[in-house]
Enzyme design. Sequence first.
Site, short mmCIF file in Angstrom:
data_model
loop_
_atom_site.label_atom_id
_atom_site.label_comp_id
_atom_site.label_asym_id
_atom_site.label_seq_id
_atom_site.Cartn_x
_atom_site.Cartn_y
_atom_site.Cartn_z
N GLY A 161 57.89 56.24 21.12
CA GLY A 161 57.04 56.51 22.42
C GLY A 161 57.47 55.65 23.69
CE1 TYR A 221 63.90 42.32 15.09
CE2 TYR A 221 65.88 41.26 15.62
CZ TYR A 221 65.41 42.40 15.64
OH TYR A 221 65.80 43.66 16.15
N1 LIG Z 1 65.60 45.64 22.73
C1 LIG Z 1 66.32 44.93 22.01
O1 LIG Z 1 67.03 43.88 22.63
C2 LIG Z 1 66.66 45.34 20.72
C3 LIG Z 1 67.81 44.44 20.05
C4 LIG Z 1 68.23 44.76 19.05
C5 LIG Z 1 67.70 45.72 18.19
N2 LIG Z 1 66.70 46.22 18.65
C6 LIG Z 1 65.86 47.39 17.81
O2 LIG Z 1 65.53 48.27 18.31
C7 LIG Z 1 64.48 49.05 17.71
C8 LIG Z 1 63.73 49.66 19.07
O3 LIG Z 1 63.17 48.63 19.69
P1 LIG Z 1 62.68 48.72 21.20
O4 LIG Z 1 63.82 47.55 21.78
O5 LIG Z 1 62.75 49.87 21.80
O6 LIG Z 1 61.41 47.91 21.18
P2 LIG Z 1 60.03 48.71 21.94
O7 LIG Z 1 60.11 48.76 23.28
O8 LIG Z 1 58.99 47.48 21.70
O9 LIG Z 1 59.73 49.80 21.02
C9 LIG Z 1 59.23 49.54 19.63
C10 LIG Z 1 58.82 50.94 19.09
O10 LIG Z 1 58.45 50.88 17.83
C11 LIG Z 1 57.06 51.53 17.64
N3 LIG Z 1 56.23 50.58 16.61
C12 LIG Z 1 56.32 49.21 16.56
N4 LIG Z 1 55.19 48.88 15.34
C13 LIG Z 1 54.92 50.18 14.85
C14 LIG Z 1 54.37 50.35 13.53
N5 LIG Z 1 53.65 49.48 13.00
N6 LIG Z 1 54.36 51.84 13.48
C15 LIG Z 1 54.84 52.81 14.02
N7 LIG Z 1 55.59 52.38 15.08
C16 LIG Z 1 55.70 50.99 15.44
C17 LIG Z 1 56.35 50.98 18.88
O11 LIG Z 1 55.24 51.96 19.26
P3 LIG Z 1 53.91 51.59 19.16
O12 LIG Z 1 53.63 50.13 19.46
O13 LIG Z 1 53.19 52.70 19.79
O14 LIG Z 1 53.51 51.65 17.44
C18 LIG Z 1 57.54 51.42 20.08
O15 LIG Z 1 57.54 52.76 20.16
C19 LIG Z 1 64.00 47.97 16.83
O16 LIG Z 1 64.14 48.42 15.64
C20 LIG Z 1 64.29 46.64 17.38
O17 LIG Z 1 64.65 45.95 16.27
C21 LIG Z 1 66.20 46.05 19.90
#
Ligand SMILES: NC(=O)c1ccc[n+]([C@@H]2O[C@H](COP(=O)([O-])OP(=O)(O)OC[C@H]3O[C@@H](n4cnc5c(N)ncnc54)[C@H](OP(=O)(O)O)[C@@H]3O)[C@@H](O)[C@H]2O)c1
Length: 278
Positions: free
Chosen positions: A10, A147
């Site tokens: 999303g 984490y």
């Molecule tokens: N951003 C960074 O700096 C960073 C760095 C390293 C790794 N990552 C990894 O990248 C991935 C994506 O993160 P992002 O940065 O895009 O974060 P984000 O903007 O918070 O997006 C997280 C996504 O996961 C969904 N989500 C969260 N809880 C959920 C649940 N219980 N069931 C189903 N969907 C769920 C959220 O949608 P809903 O809330 O609508 O469910 C959202 O679409 C993650 O695995 C994160 O650990 C991110």
Amino acid sequence: MPRALVTGAGRGVGRALSEALAARGFDLTLLARDEAALGAAAGEIGARFEVHCDVMAEDLADPAGLERAAVAAREADVLVNNAGAGLGRWFGATEWADEQHMLALNVIAPARLLHAALPGMQRRGFGRVLNVSSVAGSGPAWQGATYGASKACITRLTEDLAYSRAMRSSPVAVTALVLGHVDTEFHERAGLPPPPRLLTLRAQWVAERAVRVLLRRRPPVRYVPAARYHVLERALHHLPHRLMTLPHLADDLSRSADEPRRPAEAPGRSAEEPSRAA
Ligand SMILES: NC(=O)c1ccc[n+]([C@@H]2O[C@H](COP(=O)([O-])OP(=O)(O)OC[C@H]3O[C@@H](n4cnc5c(N)ncnc54)[C@H](OP(=O)(O)O)[C@@H]3O)[C@@H](O)[C@H]2O)c1
């Protein structure tokens, strides 16, 4: 048309990965909890790239929701295990329910969906799995928090699977996308301070490169976008842990939003107290 299932689609990295896959002609199943955000994403992506977009509003930390997602994963040609969250507090100061939720989302859910997707991919003769991980899982950068451990687990599962004899001779490839900071809502939602701008990658930039390598004939087992994070990730792997856990470096990498920058600035905190983790 080949079909991709993208979790956490999303917003953020998942939304960008969905667009990069749609640009290459994949029909999509977009999964997250927020049905309205998914509907909006599906409408925009479907119209812009002329692909078919379904939505699945499911909570992957809920066992029943995860099993429904696993049914969809069986039909996917590409599985993107992207949904994930951080918990910006030291392990000893969290609520257990929050820990359990994060481990269910970051570890159990991707493993379950991968387990569901593999047999169909093998049978159909093509499959790609992208497990979104983090450099926080590559070394002791997030001391005292779960984490990093959750991401280490998913990177390690990817590697163990990819190097297994069965996978090496198979038309299915599994890749860990090992990310540094990306410009999403991740930090804010985890209660972490915003990352330094110079170290922050754009989600579209990351997604474009990740999908390009994922669709190669032989995708890498571990892909780290951006040279600076590649160097950091290798350093976390190879430098002595004693160096990477020097108090100031470790605290700056791992403090949560409500903590001061240096341990010495925290009133009443002794040098023996463990460093808080993000
Ligand atoms: N951003 C960074 O700096 C960073 C760095 C390293 C790794 N990552 C990894 O990248 C991935 C994506 O993160 P992002 O940065 O895009 O974060 P984000 O903007 O918070 O997006 C997280 C996504 O996961 C969904 N989500 C969260 N809880 C959920 C649940 N219980 N069931 C189903 N969907 C769920 C959220 O949608 P809903 O809330 O609508 O469910 C959202 O679409 C993650 O695995 C994160 O650990 C991110």
